[in-house]
Design a protein around this motif. Structure first.
Motif, short mmCIF file in Angstrom:
data_model
loop_
_atom_site.label_atom_id
_atom_site.label_comp_id
_atom_site.label_asym_id
_atom_site.label_seq_id
_atom_site.Cartn_x
_atom_site.Cartn_y
_atom_site.Cartn_z
N LEU A 124 0.92 -1.04 0.00
CA LEU A 124 -0.08 0.08 0.01
C LEU A 124 0.92 1.23 0.08
CD1 LEU A 124 -2.61 -1.25 2.52
CD2 LEU A 124 -3.26 -0.45 -0.03
N ASP A 125 1.95 1.14 0.75
CA ASP A 125 2.83 2.23 0.67
C ASP A 125 3.69 2.70 -0.53
OD1 ASP A 125 2.59 3.52 3.26
OD2 ASP A 125 4.07 1.96 4.26
N GLY A 126 3.54 1.61 -1.35
CA GLY A 126 4.39 1.78 -2.51
C GLY A 126 3.74 1.91 -3.63
N ARG A 127 2.18 2.10 -3.74
CA ARG A 127 1.13 1.88 -4.90
C ARG A 127 0.24 3.16 -4.56
NH1 ARG A 127 2.41 -1.95 -8.45
NH2 ARG A 127 0.73 -1.34 -9.65
N ASP A 128 -0.17 3.90 -5.63
CA ASP A 128 -1.47 4.50 -5.43
C ASP A 128 -2.47 4.08 -6.21
OD1 ASP A 128 -0.59 5.43 -7.87
OD2 ASP A 128 -0.08 7.31 -7.72
N ALA A 133 -6.16 -5.62 13.00
CA ALA A 133 -5.26 -4.40 13.38
C ALA A 133 -4.72 -3.86 11.76
CB ALA A 133 -4.05 -5.13 14.04
N LEU A 134 -4.66 -4.82 10.80
CA LEU A 134 -4.20 -4.24 9.56
C LEU A 134 -5.40 -3.36 9.07
CD1 LEU A 134 -2.88 -3.91 6.92
CD2 LEU A 134 -4.14 -6.20 6.12
N ALA A 135 -6.91 -3.64 9.29
CA ALA A 135 -7.95 -2.98 8.89
C ALA A 135 -7.78 -1.71 9.63
CB ALA A 135 -9.23 -3.77 9.38
N ALA A 136 -7.67 -1.64 10.73
CA ALA A 136 -7.36 -0.37 11.52
C ALA A 136 -6.41 0.54 10.97
CB ALA A 136 -7.37 -0.49 12.98
N ALA A 137 -5.09 0.03 10.67
CA ALA A 137 -3.85 0.69 10.09
C ALA A 137 -4.33 1.33 8.90
CB ALA A 137 -2.77 -0.13 10.03
N VAL A 138 -5.03 0.50 8.10
CA VAL A 138 -5.41 0.95 6.63
C VAL A 138 -6.39 2.10 6.82
CG1 VAL A 138 -6.67 0.42 4.56
CG2 VAL A 138 -5.04 -1.21 5.57
N ARG A 139 -7.21 2.16 7.64
CA ARG A 139 -8.40 3.11 8.04
C ARG A 139 -7.62 4.36 8.60
NH1 ARG A 139 -11.47 3.34 5.20
NH2 ARG A 139 -12.77 1.55 5.91
N ASP A 140 -6.71 4.28 9.13
CA ASP A 140 -5.92 5.30 10.04
C ASP A 140 -5.14 6.09 8.73
OD1 ASP A 140 -6.84 5.06 12.40
OD2 ASP A 140 -5.00 4.20 13.12
N ARG A 141 -4.66 5.44 7.97
CA ARG A 141 -3.67 5.92 6.80
C ARG A 141 -4.42 6.30 5.79
NH1 ARG A 141 1.59 2.06 7.35
NH2 ARG A 141 2.38 3.71 5.73
#
Length: 108
Positions: free
Chosen positions: A26-30, A49-57
């Protein structure tokens, strides 16, 4: 198998074995339009936790969470995330994702 189902439905798929790998992709693609994750995954981070991190970022990124053994409790899914229980039929998965994300052939 899920990657094949989604590719057959016309989606481009990037696979990750662990949450850290998914975040690196996700960091490397738009050009990623949604995240699909199992709650139970290897590594140090669960799918929730991944879902929460994605939602935050990436607050507008659709997140679809699945599991065959763990059902998220009230408030465990981030706002806007959806859950689909295993086992699911391929058409059910594609339809659920389709409600969250325009189909790649729709022109949206």
């Amino acid at each position: 198998m899920v990657a094949d189902i989604l590719m057959d439905a016309g989606y481009r798929v990037f696979e990750a074995c662990e949450a850290a790998d998914a975040l690196a992709i996700l960091d490397g693609r738009d050009d990623i339009g949604a995240v699909f994750t199992d709650i139970e995954m290897p590594g140090g981070m669960t799918g929730l936790a991944l879902a929460a991190a994605v939602r935050d970022r990436w607050p507008s990124m659709p997140v679809l969470v699945t599991s065959g053994r763990v059902r998220p409790g009230a408030g465990e899914l981030p706002n806007g995330a959806a859950y689909i229980a295993k086992p699911y039929m391929p058409g059910e998965l594609v339809a659920t994702l389709g409600k969250m994300l325009p189909h790649p052939d729709s022109g949206d």
